[in-house]
Design a protein around this motif. Structure first.
Motif, PDB file in Angstrom:
ATOM      1  N   GLY A 181      14.305  47.813  36.334  1.00 24.23           N
ATOM      2  CA  GLY A 181      14.010  48.175  37.713  1.00 24.23           C
ATOM      3  C   GLY A 181      12.523  48.042  37.965  1.00 24.23           C
ATOM      4  N   VAL A 182      12.107  46.997  38.694  1.00 27.09           N
ATOM      5  CA  VAL A 182      10.671  46.762  38.883  1.00 27.09           C
ATOM      6  C   VAL A 182      10.290  46.810  40.357  1.00 27.09           C
ATOM      7  CG1 VAL A 182      10.223  45.578  36.723  1.00 27.09           C
ATOM      8  CG2 VAL A 182      11.067  44.256  38.648  1.00 27.09           C
ATOM      9  N   GLY A 183      10.850  47.822  41.049  1.00 24.67           N
ATOM     10  CA  GLY A 183      10.393  48.126  42.397  1.00 24.67           C
ATOM     11  C   GLY A 183       9.088  48.883  42.315  1.00 24.67           C
ATOM     12  N   GLY A 184       8.954  49.958  43.081  1.00 28.22           N
ATOM     13  CA  GLY A 184       7.692  50.688  43.126  1.00 28.22           C
ATOM     14  C   GLY A 184       7.253  51.238  41.787  1.00 28.22           C
ATOM     15  N   LEU A 185       8.073  52.072  41.142  1.00 27.07           N
ATOM     16  CA  LEU A 185       7.711  52.654  39.853  1.00 27.07           C
ATOM     17  C   LEU A 185       7.631  51.590  38.775  1.00 27.07           C
ATOM     18  CD1 LEU A 185       8.775  55.235  41.457  1.00 27.07           C
ATOM     19  CD2 LEU A 185       9.299  56.160  39.195  1.00 27.07           C
ATOM     20  N   GLY A 186       8.617  50.705  38.759  1.00 23.88           N
ATOM     21  CA  GLY A 186       8.671  49.694  37.700  1.00 23.88           C
ATOM     22  C   GLY A 186       7.502  48.735  37.724  1.00 23.88           C
ATOM     23  N   GLU A 187       7.010  48.408  38.930  1.00 23.61           N
ATOM     24  CA  GLU A 187       5.856  47.507  39.036  1.00 23.61           C
ATOM     25  C   GLU A 187       4.648  48.116  38.362  1.00 23.61           C
ATOM     26  OE1 GLU A 187       2.086  46.102  40.626  1.00 23.61           O
ATOM     27  OE2 GLU A 187       2.986  48.009  41.217  1.00 23.61           O
ATOM     28  N   ILE A 188       4.416  49.415  38.614  1.00 18.31           N
ATOM     29  CA  ILE A 188       3.297  50.093  37.970  1.00 18.31           C
ATOM     30  C   ILE A 188       3.529  50.176  36.458  1.00 18.31           C
ATOM     31  CG2 ILE A 188       1.854  52.154  37.956  1.00 18.31           C
ATOM     32  CD1 ILE A 188       2.964  52.809  40.740  1.00 18.31           C
ATOM     33  N   ALA A 189       4.766  50.444  36.064  1.00 21.45           N
ATOM     34  CA  ALA A 189       5.087  50.582  34.639  1.00 21.45           C
ATOM     35  C   ALA A 189       4.786  49.313  33.865  1.00 21.45           C
ATOM     36  CB  ALA A 189       6.553  50.977  34.467  1.00 21.45           C
ATOM     37  N   THR A 190       5.030  48.147  34.466  1.00 23.12           N
ATOM     38  CA  THR A 190       4.737  46.900  33.755  1.00 23.12           C
ATOM     39  C   THR A 190       3.241  46.772  33.468  1.00 23.12           C
ATOM     40  OG1 THR A 190       4.550  45.609  35.835  1.00 23.12           O
ATOM     41  CG2 THR A 190       6.717  45.684  34.782  1.00 23.12           C
ATOM     42  N   LYS A 191       2.403  47.215  34.407  1.00 23.27           N
ATOM     43  CA  LYS A 191       0.955  47.150  34.205  1.00 23.27           C
ATOM     44  C   LYS A 191       0.511  48.109  33.100  1.00 23.27           C
ATOM     45  CE  LYS A 191      -0.142  45.835  38.988  1.00 23.27           C
ATOM     46  NZ  LYS A 191      -0.750  46.263  40.264  1.00 23.27           N
ATOM     47  N   TYR A 192       1.020  49.319  33.141  1.00 27.40           N
ATOM     48  CA  TYR A 192       0.661  50.294  32.119  1.00 27.40           C
ATOM     49  C   TYR A 192       1.123  49.823  30.737  1.00 27.40           C
ATOM     50  CZ  TYR A 192      -0.266  53.805  35.815  1.00 27.40           C
ATOM     51  OH  TYR A 192      -0.764  54.501  36.891  1.00 27.40           O
ATOM     52  N   ALA A 193       2.347  49.291  30.675  1.00 29.38           N
ATOM     53  CA  ALA A 193       2.902  48.864  29.384  1.00 29.38           C
ATOM     54  C   ALA A 193       2.048  47.768  28.762  1.00 29.38           C
ATOM     55  CB  ALA A 193       4.343  48.390  29.560  1.00 29.38           C
TER      56      ALA A 193
END
Length: 355
Positions: A181-193
Motif C-alpha cells: 500500500g503506497v498511498g499517503g502512508l506508504g509513500e513516506i514509508a518507502t522513503k524512510y525504508a
C-alpha cells in the motif's frame, strides 16, 4: 492577540460532509496552549472517523484533523514548565492529555495511557484557524528548518506512524522490505525504508501510486498485485528479489487483501508490521505463522518522544512526504475528502494552508 471567533470545519453528523462555521476561539487551560494553525493535512483516518468506524467512536459536533503545524499564541497557566514560549512553531501527535502517573506512562510510554484523548476524535482537532494543544505533547520545530509547514504537517501522523513501524521492524542494511500500500502512508514509508538502508519493493493495486513512488526514486521495485494468484505473487517477488522472499512487510493499506499479501511474501522468520486498520477483523493462518516462525508486530502513532525522534530524523536526512502542489483552503475540505475517498492521492498529501 487572538480574535474571539474563528472558522472551523465541523463534523455535524456521521457520514455527512463537514460544515464550515464561525465558532468561538478556545481558551487554553491547565497545561494547554492556544495555537494558530499554519498547515493541517488530511489523513485517511479522517475518512473512517467521518463514517463512525473508529473504535472509540467520534461524537459530533467535532472539529476533525490530527496532523498539523501550529504557532503558539498564548500559554495556559501550567504550560510554561514545558519550555514553550509564544511564537514557537510546534507540531504534535494524535495523543494528548496523558496522566504521567499510571504504569503505562511510567514504564511503557505515554501513548498507552488509558486517560489520553485523541485529537480530532475525542477532542477538537486542527481543521480550524485556532485550537488548543497539550504542551506535554508538543514538538518544537526550529525556525531555521528548511521544510515548509505543508511538508512538515503530514509527518505528525502519517510520518510518525510509519517511522514507528520501520523502527519496530528492526531492519538491517541490505534487507528487503515490502511496503504493501503506497498511498499517503506508504509513500513516506518507502522513503524512510531506503534511509534505513533497505531494498524497497512497493506493492499496490493502483498503477498511479506505484508510478509515483517509482518516479520519486524511493522504490527499487514496484509490483501491481491486482489479479495475481498466491503462487504467482510469491513468484514475482522472488523474481524481483534475487530468488528470495522479503525480510519484512509493512502493511499500510486498511484491507484484508493487503494483509494476505504481506503474510504470503515473507521468508521464514520474517516480520509483518501492522499499520493499516481494516474495518473488519483480519483472519490469519496460525499454522503458517507457527511453521515459518513469523512475527506479527503492531505499530501505532507514537507519543512525544517518538514524534521528536522522527522529526529530527526527517530534518537530518532531508526526507519529507510528497505534498500535493495545490494550496488547499479550509473551504476545500469536502473536495479533499472526496479525492481521498476515490483513491486520487498520487499527487501527494493534501494540506490546508492557513498562512
Amino acid at each position: 492577540m487572538a480574535p474571539t471567533m474563528m472558522k472551523a470545519a465541523i463534523l455535524k453528523e456521521l457520514g455527512q460532509p463537514l460544515v464550515i462555521e464561525q465558532v468561538p476561539v478556545p481558551k487554553p487551560e491547565g497545561r494547554h496552549v492556544l495555537v494558530r494553525v499554519q498547515a493541517a493535512s488530511l489523513c485517511h483516518s479522517d475518512l473512517t472517523i467521518i463514517q463512525g468506524q473508529v473504535g472509540v467512536g467520534a461524537k459530533p459536533p467535532l472539529i476533525l484533523g490530527h496532523e498539523a503545524v501550529v504557532v503558539i499564541e498564548e500559554l495556559g497557566p501550567e504550560a510554561s514548565k514545558y519550555g514553550l514560549k509564544v511564537g514557537d512553531r510546534i507540531g504534535g501527535p494524535l495523543w494528548q492529555d496523558w496522566c504521567f502517573d499510571c504504569y503505562e506512562c511510567k514504564s511503557i510510554g505515554t501513548e498507552f495511557c488509558s486517560k489520553i484523548t485523541m485529537r480530532g476524535v475525542t477532542s477538537q482537532g486542527f481543521f480550524a484557524e485556532y485550537t488548543t494543544m497539550d504542551a506535554a505533547s508538543a514538538v518544537v520545530i526550529p525556525h531555521n528548518s528548511p521544510a515548509t509547514a505543508a511538508q512538515l504537517s503530514p509527518i505528525f501522523c502519517a510520518g510518525i506512524t510509519v517511522w514507528d513501524a520501520l523502527s519496530r521492524a528492526e531492519l538491517k542494511p541490505g534487507e528487503t522490505v515490502a511496503i504493501v500500500g503506497v498511498g499517503g502512508l506508504g509513500e513516506i514509508a518507502t522513503k524512510y525504508a531506503q534511509a534505513f538502508g533497505a531494498k524497497v519493493i512497493a506493492i499496490d493495486v493502483h498503477d498511479g501510486q506505484l508510478e509515483s513512488v517509482k518516479a520519486g526514486g524511493s522504490a527499487d521495485e514496484v509490483l501491481n498485485t491486482r489479479g495475481l494468484e498466491p503462487m504467482e505473487l510469491i513468484g514475482r517477488i522472488r523474481e524481483l528479489n534475487n530468488g528470495r522472499a522479503v525480510d519484512a512487510a509493512i502493511v499500510t493499506s486498511g484491507s484484508n487483501a493487503a494483509y494476505s499479501t504481506g503474510m504470503s511474501i515473507l521468508r521464514p522468520l520474517g516480520r509483518l508490521i501492522a499499520v493499516g486498520i481494516p474495518p473488519e477483523e483480519v483472519p490469519f493462518n496460525a499454522a503458517v505463522v507457527a511453521i515459518r516462525a513469523l512475527k506479527i508486530i503492531g505499530a501505532k502513532v507514537p507519543g512525544q518522544t517518538g514524534t521528536a525522534a522522527c522529526v529530527e530524523f526527517c530534518q537530518r536526512k532531508g526526507i519529507y512526504p510528497k505534498v500535493n502542489p495545490r494550496k488547499f483552503q479550509l473551504e476545500d475540505i469536502n473536495e479533499m475528502i472526496d479525492l481521498m475517498s476515490a483513491g486520487k492521492v498520487e499527487d501527494g498529501r493534501m494540506v490546508i494552508q492557513f498562512f
